[in-house]
Scaffold this active site. Sequence first.
Site, mmCIF file in Angstrom:
data_model
loop_
_atom_site.group_PDB
_atom_site.id
_atom_site.type_symbol
_atom_site.label_atom_id
_atom_site.label_comp_id
_atom_site.label_asym_id
_atom_site.label_seq_id
_atom_site.Cartn_x
_atom_site.Cartn_y
_atom_site.Cartn_z
ATOM 1 N N THR A 1 -64.448 39.424 -10.651
ATOM 2 C CA THR A 1 -64.956 39.697 -9.299
ATOM 3 C C THR A 1 -63.752 39.900 -8.383
ATOM 4 O O THR A 1 -63.405 39.013 -7.602
ATOM 5 C CB THR A 1 -65.859 38.551 -8.788
ATOM 6 N N CYS B 1 -57.840 34.425 -7.913
ATOM 7 C CA CYS B 1 -58.706 33.370 -7.360
ATOM 8 C C CYS B 1 -58.297 33.081 -5.919
ATOM 9 O O CYS B 1 -58.941 33.542 -4.984
ATOM 10 C CB CYS B 1 -58.604 32.120 -8.216
ATOM 11 N N ASP C 1 -68.024 41.207 -25.033
ATOM 12 C CA ASP C 1 -67.186 41.862 -24.025
ATOM 13 C C ASP C 1 -67.322 43.369 -24.195
ATOM 14 O O ASP C 1 -67.481 43.860 -25.323
ATOM 15 C CB ASP C 1 -65.712 41.454 -24.215
HETATM 16 N N1 LIG Z 1 -58.794 33.179 -14.380
HETATM 17 C C1 LIG Z 1 -58.994 32.120 -13.617
HETATM 18 O O1 LIG Z 1 -58.125 31.308 -13.404
HETATM 19 C C2 LIG Z 1 -60.325 31.848 -13.004
HETATM 20 C C3 LIG Z 1 -60.617 30.543 -12.624
HETATM 21 C C4 LIG Z 1 -61.840 30.292 -12.063
HETATM 22 C C5 LIG Z 1 -62.742 31.318 -11.859
HETATM 23 N N2 LIG Z 1 -62.423 32.589 -12.213
HETATM 24 C C6 LIG Z 1 -63.425 33.633 -12.006
HETATM 25 O O2 LIG Z 1 -64.051 33.880 -13.253
HETATM 26 C C7 LIG Z 1 -64.380 35.261 -13.363
HETATM 27 C C8 LIG Z 1 -63.738 35.855 -14.603
HETATM 28 O O3 LIG Z 1 -62.339 35.790 -14.453
HETATM 29 P P1 LIG Z 1 -61.335 35.979 -15.678
HETATM 30 O O4 LIG Z 1 -60.015 35.541 -15.184
HETATM 31 O O5 LIG Z 1 -61.881 35.362 -16.914
HETATM 32 O O6 LIG Z 1 -61.363 37.557 -15.838
HETATM 33 P P2 LIG Z 1 -60.786 38.381 -17.085
HETATM 34 O O7 LIG Z 1 -60.493 39.736 -16.556
HETATM 35 O O8 LIG Z 1 -59.714 37.612 -17.778
HETATM 36 O O9 LIG Z 1 -62.012 38.462 -18.085
HETATM 37 C C9 LIG Z 1 -63.178 39.101 -17.771
HETATM 38 C C10 LIG Z 1 -63.664 39.839 -19.003
HETATM 39 O O10 LIG Z 1 -64.911 40.428 -18.670
HETATM 40 C C11 LIG Z 1 -64.989 41.665 -19.354
HETATM 41 N N3 LIG Z 1 -66.016 42.458 -18.696
HETATM 42 C C12 LIG Z 1 -65.961 43.171 -17.559
HETATM 43 N N4 LIG Z 1 -67.157 43.711 -17.289
HETATM 44 C C13 LIG Z 1 -67.991 43.314 -18.286
HETATM 45 C C14 LIG Z 1 -69.350 43.542 -18.569
HETATM 46 N N5 LIG Z 1 -70.093 44.268 -17.771
HETATM 47 N N6 LIG Z 1 -69.867 42.998 -19.683
HETATM 48 C C15 LIG Z 1 -69.108 42.264 -20.505
HETATM 49 N N7 LIG Z 1 -67.810 42.002 -20.298
HETATM 50 C C16 LIG Z 1 -67.262 42.523 -19.191
HETATM 51 C C17 LIG Z 1 -63.600 42.228 -19.273
HETATM 52 O O11 LIG Z 1 -63.387 43.193 -20.283
HETATM 53 C C18 LIG Z 1 -62.759 40.965 -19.469
HETATM 54 O O12 LIG Z 1 -62.445 40.767 -20.816
HETATM 55 C C19 LIG Z 1 -63.947 35.897 -12.061
HETATM 56 O O13 LIG Z 1 -65.017 35.886 -11.173
HETATM 57 C C20 LIG Z 1 -62.879 34.964 -11.566
HETATM 58 O O14 LIG Z 1 -62.728 35.015 -10.165
HETATM 59 C C21 LIG Z 1 -61.238 32.874 -12.810
#
Ligand SMILES: NC(=O)c1ccc[n+]([C@@H]2O[C@H](COP(=O)([O-])OP(=O)(O)OC[C@H]3O[C@@H](n4cnc5c(N)ncnc54)[C@H](O)[C@@H]3O)[C@@H](O)[C@H]2O)c1
Length: 439
Positions: free
Chosen positions: A90, A265, A40
């Site tokens: 995203t 989402c 991360d």
């Molecule tokens: N949270 C949910 O319920 C959920 C469910 C399904 C899908 N998603 C999708 O999954 C994806 C991630 O969501 P999330 O909730 O885990 O987000 P999050 O913000 O909890 O985690 C994302 C992580 O990525 C890190 N990050 C950002 N840019 C980066 C980079 N260039 N290199 C490395 N790390 C980087 C951030 O520091 C963060 O820790 C999104 O597209 C979201 O829409 C989320």
Amino acid sequence: MSLYSDIIKKKEYIAIVGMGYVGLPIAIAFAKKTNVIGFDINNEKIRLYQNGCDQTRELGDEVIRNSNIVFTSDENDLGKAKFIIIAVPTPVNCNHIPDLSSVIYASEIVARNMVPGTIIVYESTVYPGCTEDKCIPILEAKSGLKYGIDFKVGYSPERINPGDKSHPLESIVKIVSGMDKDSLDEIDKIYSLVIEAGTYRVSNIKTAEAIKIAENSQRDINIAFMNELAIVFDKMGIDTNEVVDGMNTKWNALGFRPGLVGGHCIGVDPYYFIYEAERLGEHSQLILSGRKINDCMGDYVADIAVRKIVAAEKTLINIKIAILGITFKENCSDIRNSKVVDVYKKLERYGIKPVVCDPNAEFEATLEEYGIELTKLNEVKNMNCIIIAVAHDVFKNISLDSLKKLYCCCEDNEKILLDIKGIYSLEELEKSGLKYWRL
Ligand SMILES: NC(=O)c1ccc[n+]([C@@H]2O[C@H](COP(=O)([O-])OP(=O)(O)OC[C@H]3O[C@@H](n4cnc5c(N)ncnc54)[C@H](O)[C@@H]3O)[C@@H](O)[C@H]2O)c1
């Protein structure tokens, strides 16, 4: 020798890029089977994981401490992995346009470090076509490697539901796709190591991207439909939750209830579809209408609270309102894009400064993100109105008699309760004597 067999023999690493709500559970699941790198760009997050602290509160500190994941913010470590999963945010910007900066940056980082023979799987939610049109050209350009020859790509949408302990990652069927049959076979076998519910193969990357956008847009529209009904039913003096209970007795009922649609989402993904449809010359009508309805629900709830206060012949000056719950959904700590904040801001525009209480949310994060200082539940007192906005178990466990103690000293029928999630039954509410309202 396939990548899969090298992975199960622990000769190769799996790396997860983005260790948030999605990345962490995948990393933990794979770490039970093989070598895992959790990367991360957020150094502080990595430091907390290294110290055995689960910031997401989804899995607990002990699970982190007992895992053998190599947590790192050194991008060079990605070069050790041949299977890389990208799970970075995203979101949309303030004009509801997809903000792809994290996926683009993550693709650049991976490209800079990947070695020939790597498979990269995107899990971040994007519109159909995004992986191939935006990400793969970056992977090629920044790595100098040839797509399809030196490296391969797949897409597997994440379908976890944070806060929902009864549907862990392993129990949710995983949609898998790859750029060709060989990559799909590898991706399928590798995910099958951890997904007990099995995988579902689709023929191409675009279809896998579309599945995620379609399932979340479908939920959004269905909730918008219930919200529209609820607004009108309220004027008709009909309790929408009772209507849904009645509807649910039919075999083909969908079971959706009205509510605030927040998070990153359901409230965001439909905008990815709307954006790409528009680019292709198609103006979304149904999905956009659903978004508009759901985005107005916070204001609507705040207006109802004010109307109830006025109807109770009280002025808004010195009125005390408590909002219980600020996270975007029940039993999770995630406050991003919470629509409860819309309720709070609308009440502020009426000159009211509500007290907000949420034992699941982080004090510092809420202050930083919204400028709201959380109040502890045992400090909530002398209220005129309570809005239960999120159905956390901790709130569900408060009896109506205990809840009454949080109000100022007045007759029960002057105590206003907005039970947005319908956590109390109609019978209980009737018996309580409170001036209640449900969405
Ligand atoms: N949270 C949910 O319920 C959920 C469910 C399904 C899908 N998603 C999708 O999954 C994806 C991630 O969501 P999330 O909730 O885990 O987000 P999050 O913000 O909890 O985690 C994302 C992580 O990525 C890190 N990050 C950002 N840019 C980066 C980079 N260039 N290199 C490395 N790390 C980087 C951030 O520091 C963060 O820790 C999104 O597209 C979201 O829409 C989320």
